[in-house]
Design an enzyme around this catalytic site. Sequence first.
Site: not given
Length: 322
Positions: A167-168
């Site tokens: 996600k990051v």
Amino acid sequence: MKVGFIGLGNVGGKLAGSLLRNGIDVTVLDKKPELVAAFAKRGATPATDAAGLMRDCDVLITCLPSPAASSAVMAEMLPEIRPGKVWLEMSTTDDSEIRRLATLVEARGGTAVDCPVSGGCHRADTGNISIFAGCDRPTFERVLPLLKRLGRRILHTGPVGTASVLKVVTNYLATANLVSVCEALVTSKAAGMDMNTAYEAIKISSGTSFVHETEGQVILNGSRDISFTMDLVSKDIGLFQAIADRAGVPLEISPLLNEIFRDGQHRYGPRELSPNIIRRLEDATGLEIRAPGFPAEMVDDEPEEPGYEVVPTGIGRPAAAE
């Protein structure tokens, strides 16, 4: 199955709304009473505290603005975790922190899944958002029916923590693209291009992207409203830089992006809408980047469809999913 949901902000409120829309029994909690009251009018049950919510629900979902917020809520919930309880962390958070909290949950017999979302608030609102899920395969099979109600494309990423890393990574890429789109639009304007034509040229070319086709529109409208702020961008790209630092990767673009958004917060405030990072270039050039005919906010015009598991390219579908 009774589901609890903590965090009814820009993303969380839309995810909780998808559960309600799909007939799930939802109990909600947020530090803003007016958000809880609004959900109660829509059919949700209001909760008074995180501990009671964990005690009364089978599945507890958190969608919070920072690792610190998730940690504080978990401290309240932890005494009520028992075997059979499932915690879904849908916040964008630090992978080492989600692993730490998951260990605490599992020590009390519960199950933890990190499952952040990606695709923008407009897709969270329609149930068409993508979801990454980090957990063991049996747990993934257990929560998949619920995740299919929350989103469309569901990817099992591996053990707890892997979803948060990815996600990051994806948020970092979106941020890098946002800054490059801003530079492209301002340079097009400075070169005398018609901005409607410039937008379309980029859209139909090899230079197009999800960010251009979504955030580019609200930039040109002038609203710059994607329900996401500069402080949240800084948090996400800071988490990405921390991952790279721990892995010993000598990044070059990432430090510059972090500096750009630190400067943006200093100039315009941490709660300024993130696409307004273009104002740094507007201020420097005296140009106003606008064009007629673009929407003030993004709306997902795809019909809501049942969710499904995405299988990574080159990897066979797990036997349990056949």
